[in-house]
Design a protein around this motif. Structure first.
Motif: not given
Lengths: 320, 265
Positions: A167, A192-193, A200-201, A235, A204, A238, A242-246, A196-197
């Motif tokens: 992160q 897990i949070n 996302i980073l 994970q 990005d 999820a 359908g959670d693409k980032l997981m 996911k972050q």
């Protein structure tokens, strides 16, 4: 009245990640590894066939593993002073599909060697074996940001899995992996949070999801294993939901962690009722690894030859 | 969450004009923006002004499919207009909508079976919108029974408990909360629950605030879909946040961005 359908149906899936590039793809690997691609939970072929089977990477070091337990050093004693020979031994004798190298020799506490050294070590590794590679830095932010760009560039085009983006330190590694065509390990501290972050980073920065493998700092059996298991399972659920980032393949360092456990390595002389550590040590690693596989792990980094061989058999028997 | 984007509707002046002028740009721009905002379906409604409604439906479907992959919700009260859309749709659609009269359900569910389509079913029948919970639930039961007769899987059914404008009948939202909870108990897995969200604020001031408050309340009761203005960012953010608080997605610091990325097709 029809019999109700009990199979789970999933809206999402796990993205397929290819590690390693052949000469036709701009690298020099003689084989590649594909992980992920699942539409359901692992080892449930009646629910969803397809997806790639999990793979084992032998986890080696660039330096003599002085800190390892004697039982773990012994099988590698004729090869561990040379990274190329060590890797070759694992591929030829243990039939592993990948080699994972941690650049321990660059760690400030164990040699503090520089980026040129790291580049030469990974070049040697690349030339010694044809399987896809995982190269892991030291985990020390400043050092990794100095060393990994040269490592990445020395392996340009090989589609290596580089570790690890976190992160608070992902930009340098992400940029070089992007430039040199590699894949990335996104690492989170059993959270897990944050896991996911980090993904996302990375997205990005326009890093593609089909080049990421997630890593939740693994806990061995008896040392946080249940927590790792439940995070990895969540994970995976999820991702399938359908959670693409997981919906991204996962990696675990079962070997390294298992051999830190007292139960793996304490001598029989101290705990007679525990039995011989020569059996118990590999068994601890096997049990940790198998648990990780059930939680959905796609790439297992392993250490002891007996553990590697047993888990290979396990995968071959259960994966359809 | 299944957001059905409402903007491509001949009721809106720009869309009505675009249909009349065969102006693809206006439609395609709306299609792209709504897909980008996280729409699971794009609602397509030719409105009432178009002279040739079936022709207009075909033109809209083809125009939208040129630029986005998002599935479509074919929206008309006329079966022949829906069928015209189905003829040119390149993937399974959501049909919007059918009332709960058994003979109508027979026709629409047969069509769903044939075309692998999903269907929005209203909990109202020829007698109109009921004022109480029981009648709406009766209708929901008729819908689920009929779907089973036609072998339409429950995940293809979207039940709409019917939102009336809040300035028409303010007792309704509370009734609907109960209806949603009850419908979810009728089948396992439950059908999707959807609504014409913007309808609740029809004619009111502060429409966006009313809409996003309603979506959060109804999502908490079990509503997982809505026909709504996906371009209203505050609405989408509130809905995503409700889903996150309901543990339907994993929290991360950028969970809204992550949710939108996951929703895009």
């Amino acid at each position: 009245m029809p019999i109700p359908e009990v199979k789970e149906k999933w809206a999402g899936g796990i993205v397929e990640v290819q590690i390693g590039a052949t000469s036709a793809e701009g690298g020099t690997r003689t084989s590649v590894v594909k992980v992920g691609g699942h539409k359901g939970l692992p080892f449930l072929p009646f629910e969803s066939a397809g997806g790639n089977k999990p793979v084992i990477a032998a986890h080696i070091l660039d330096i003599v593993p002085d800190e390892w337990h004697p039982l773990l050093k012994e099988p590698y004693k004729s090869v561990y002073n040379d990274v190329g020979r060590w890797a070759k031994f694992c591929v030829e004798e243990l039939k592993v599909e990948m080699i994972a190298l941690t650049l321990s020799g660059c760690h400030p506490d164990t040699g503090n060697r520089d980026a040129d050294y790291a580049a030469s070590v990974v070049t040697k590794l690349k030339e010694a074996v044809g399987v896809p590679l995982i190269v892991w830095g030291t985990g020390v932010v400043e050092k990794d940001n100095a060393v990994m760009p040269k490592v990445s560039s020395a392996l340009r085009g090989e589609r290596v899995l580089l570790g690890a983006a976190t992160q608070h330190n992902y930009k340098t590694l992400c940029a070089v992996a992007q430039a040199d065509g590699h894949c990335l390990i996104s690492e989170a501290p059993l959270d897990i949070n944050i896991g996911k972050q980090v993904n996302i980073l990375l997205s990005d920065m326009e890093f593609p999801l089909n080049r990421i493998v997630m890593f939740q700092a693994t806990g061995a059996l008896g040392y946080g294993f249940e927590y790792t298991y439940s995070i990895q399972e969540r994970q995976r659920l999820a991702g399938l939901g359908g959670d693409k980032l997981m919906g991204i393949p996962m990696l675990a360092t079962g070997g390294d962690e298992a051999w830190k456990a007292k139960e793996a390595k304490a001598p029989q002389s101290e705990f007679p009722q525990w039995g011989s550590e020569s059996v118990r040590g590999p068994l601890w690693e096997i049990t940790t690894a198998v648990g990780m596989l059930l939680s959905g792990v796609d790439i297992l980094l392993m250490r002891h030859p007996d553990a590697i061989k047993t888990v290979q058999k396990y995968i071959a028997r259960l994966w359809q | 969450m299944i957001a059905i984007a409402e903007r491509i509707n001949g009721m809106f002046k720009d869309v009505r004009q675009a249909i009349a002028d065969k102006n693809k740009k206006v439609i395609q721009d709306l299609a792209r923006r709504q897909a980008e905002a996280g729409a699971a379906y794009l609602d397509v409604n030719v409105g009432t002004a178009a002279r040739d409604q079936t022709g207009a439906m075909k033109w809209l479907v083809e125009t939208i499919q040129e630029v986005v992959k998002t599935p479509l919700a074919l929206d008309s009260q006329k079966l022949e207009v829906i069928k015209a859309g189905l003829e040119v749709a390149d993937k399974p659609v959501l049909i919007n909508s059918c009332q709960a009269d058994p003979e109508k359900l027979d026709t629409y569910f047969a069509l769903c079976s044939e075309k692998n389509a999903s269907l929005i079913c209203l909990t109202m029948d020829k007698e109109g919108v009921s004022q109480d919970v029981a009648k709406r639930l009766d209708n929901a039961m008729t819908i689920l029974t009929k779907a089973q007769e036609h072998n339409v899987p429950v995940e293809h059914i979207f039940i709409d408990p019917i939102f009336l404008p809040v300035n028409v009948d303010q007792r309704q939202p509370k009734i609907i909360l109960e209806v949603i909870q009850q419908i979810r108990l009728m089948s396992d897995p439950p059908p999707h629950i959807t609504c014409g969200l913007s309808n609740i604020s029809q004619g009111a001031a502060n429409r966006s605030l009313i809409n996003r408050t309603a979506v959060v309340m109804f999502a908490a009761a079990g509503m997982d879909s809505a026909i709504c203005d996906v371009l209203d960012k505050e609405l989408m953010d509130a809905w995503i946040t409700a889903e996150m608080l309901l543990n339907k997605m994993i929290y991360s610091d950028d969970y809204i961005k992550a949710a939108i990325a996951s929703l895009r097709r």
